[in-house]
Design an enzyme around this catalytic site. Structure first.
Site, PDB file in Angstrom:
ATOM      1  N   ARG A 110     -35.331  56.759  17.139  1.00  0.00           N
ATOM      2  CA  ARG A 110     -34.509  57.354  16.086  1.00  0.00           C
ATOM      3  C   ARG A 110     -34.308  58.839  16.363  1.00  0.00           C
ATOM      4  O   ARG A 110     -35.246  59.554  16.709  1.00  0.00           O
ATOM      5  CB  ARG A 110     -35.183  57.175  14.733  1.00  0.00           C
ATOM      6  CG  ARG A 110     -35.320  55.728  14.304  1.00  0.00           C
ATOM      7  CD  ARG A 110     -35.940  55.637  12.925  1.00  0.00           C
ATOM      8  NE  ARG A 110     -35.110  56.352  11.954  1.00  0.00           N
ATOM      9  CZ  ARG A 110     -35.569  56.870  10.826  1.00  0.00           C
ATOM     10  NH1 ARG A 110     -36.849  56.773  10.522  1.00  0.00           N
ATOM     11  NH2 ARG A 110     -34.757  57.497   9.999  1.00  0.00           N
ATOM     12  N   LEU A 137     -44.407  49.992  22.441  1.00  0.00           N
ATOM     13  CA  LEU A 137     -43.779  51.314  22.401  1.00  0.00           C
ATOM     14  C   LEU A 137     -44.696  52.302  23.114  1.00  0.00           C
ATOM     15  O   LEU A 137     -45.915  52.260  22.927  1.00  0.00           O
ATOM     16  CB  LEU A 137     -43.577  51.752  20.949  1.00  0.00           C
ATOM     17  CG  LEU A 137     -42.878  50.727  20.046  1.00  0.00           C
ATOM     18  CD1 LEU A 137     -43.011  51.126  18.583  1.00  0.00           C
ATOM     19  CD2 LEU A 137     -41.423  50.588  20.439  1.00  0.00           C
ATOM     20  N   GLU A 138     -44.120  53.147  23.945  1.00  0.00           N
ATOM     21  CA  GLU A 138     -44.903  54.192  24.617  1.00  0.00           C
ATOM     22  C   GLU A 138     -44.590  55.512  23.917  1.00  0.00           C
ATOM     23  O   GLU A 138     -43.610  56.173  24.236  1.00  0.00           O
ATOM     24  CB  GLU A 138     -44.540  54.275  26.106  1.00  0.00           C
ATOM     25  CG  GLU A 138     -44.674  52.968  26.870  1.00  0.00           C
ATOM     26  CD  GLU A 138     -43.358  52.234  26.999  1.00  0.00           C
ATOM     27  OE1 GLU A 138     -42.301  52.826  26.690  1.00  0.00           O
ATOM     28  OE2 GLU A 138     -43.377  51.061  27.392  1.00  0.00           O
TER      29      GLU A 138
END
Length: 199
Positions: A110, A137-138
């Site tokens: 985002r 997610l990293e």
């Protein structure tokens, strides 16, 4: 061809794309579907290793990874995970996603979070055709302040692209697929790479 919002909805209704829990209509707009943060995380622990030799023998690489990665951390729904400046952490989406063999997905962070210094994926934002599972997610905090990340918060968006044909080697059919049916914040499985490959 990138799917627009009404085509995403149609693909979901027809079961061509599966997202669980199913998104509300309000979470589908333009060319994306909003995704939320799950409650599982992993971090790099305090360690004395000067480096990890990623080209070393598989057992040696795996041993080094086991030394530096934490066990999976579960955060309560009313709690937050704190990501400090300069820190990398693995997290997972609340949603599980299943794609057919002719659709590739793309994960974007985002803009509002990026403006605070939060990178949602370091480099890996493609969701392969045939994928099924949660998306890891990293996270990286490139900002100046710690960020409190709460499970269930809107963390990114997925878009979908129809390919020219069905893939001959979709992710779910590959023998070497290291993250098949992924659940939770799975650490790197780079030790499973074929070290003899020259590609």
């Amino acid at each position: 061809m990138r799917l627009c919002d009404k085509d995403i909805l149609t693909h979901l209704q027809e079961g061509k794309i599966s997202i669980t829990p199913e998104p509300d209509y309000a979470e589908i707009s333009g060319v994306t579907v909003d995704i939320r943060l799950g409650n599982k995380f992993r971090v790099f622990t305090e360690h004395q290793a000067p480096y990890i030799d990623l080209s070393g023998p598989k057992a040696q690489v795996q041993e080094a990874l086991n030394t530096v990665m934490s066990d999976e951390i579960s955060v309560g729904q009313d709690k937050s995970f704190y990501l400090h400046p300069g820190e990398l952490a693995l997290a997972v989406t609340l949603e599980s996603v299943t794609l057919p063999g002719n659709i590739v997905g793309w994960l974007d962070g985002r803009s509002s979070l990026a403006r605070l210094g939060l990178m949602v994926h370091v480099t890996a934002h493609r969701i392969d055709p045939g994928w099924s599972g949660n998306i890891v997610l990293e996270f990286f905090n490139s900002g100046k302040l710690p960020l409190a990340l709460k499970p269930g918060m809107k963390i990114g968006a997925l878009s979908f692209e129809v390919m020219s044909d069905f893939a001959e080697k979709p992710y779910n059919a590959r023998v070497d697929a290291k993250y098949k049916n992924q659940e939770g914040a799975i650490a790197s499985r780079i030790s499973g790479d074929d070290k003899t490959s020259t590609q």
